[in-house]
Design a protein around this motif. Sequence first.
Motif: not given
Length: 129
Positions: A11-12, A33-36, A40-43
Motif C-alpha cells: 500500500e506504500k 486490507a487495502d486492495v485499492p 494504486a501503488e502498483a499502477r
Amino acid sequence: MQVEVVAGRAEKLPLEDDGFDVAVLSLVLCTFADVPGALAEARRVLKPGGKLLFYGTSAPSGPASAVQKALALPWRLIGGGCHLTRDTERAIQEAGFTVEDIRRFLLRDQRPSQPPPSPSIIGTGRATT
C-alpha cells in the motif's frame, strides 16, 4: 540480471513513479486490507502502458459459491487473512488496469486438509493511460 529486494508494504511502495515495466501480484490480493491502495501503488510505479501479471483467488459463482461463502470467515482466520469471495478481477479494473487476458479455473488440492476447489484467475493487465 540483478535483483534488489526492498522492504516495504504494497500500500506504500518505497519506489519511484513510472519506474517499472512489470508488476507481479501472485496469491496476495486476497490478503490485503487495502486492495485499492495496493493496486494504486502498483499502477503508480509502472511506466505508462506497464504490465500487471496477476494470479489469485476470485469471487465464486455457480455451485461453488455457497461453499466458498460459508468458508470465507473460517478460511480468513486460518488462511493468512485470505478473503475467498473477493472480486479480484473487478478490483484490478477499478484500479485503472485493462485486463488483456484472463483464465478462470478451479484450484484443486488433493490433500484432505485443504478447502474445496477455489475459483482462481491468472492473467495480464495493462495500466491505462
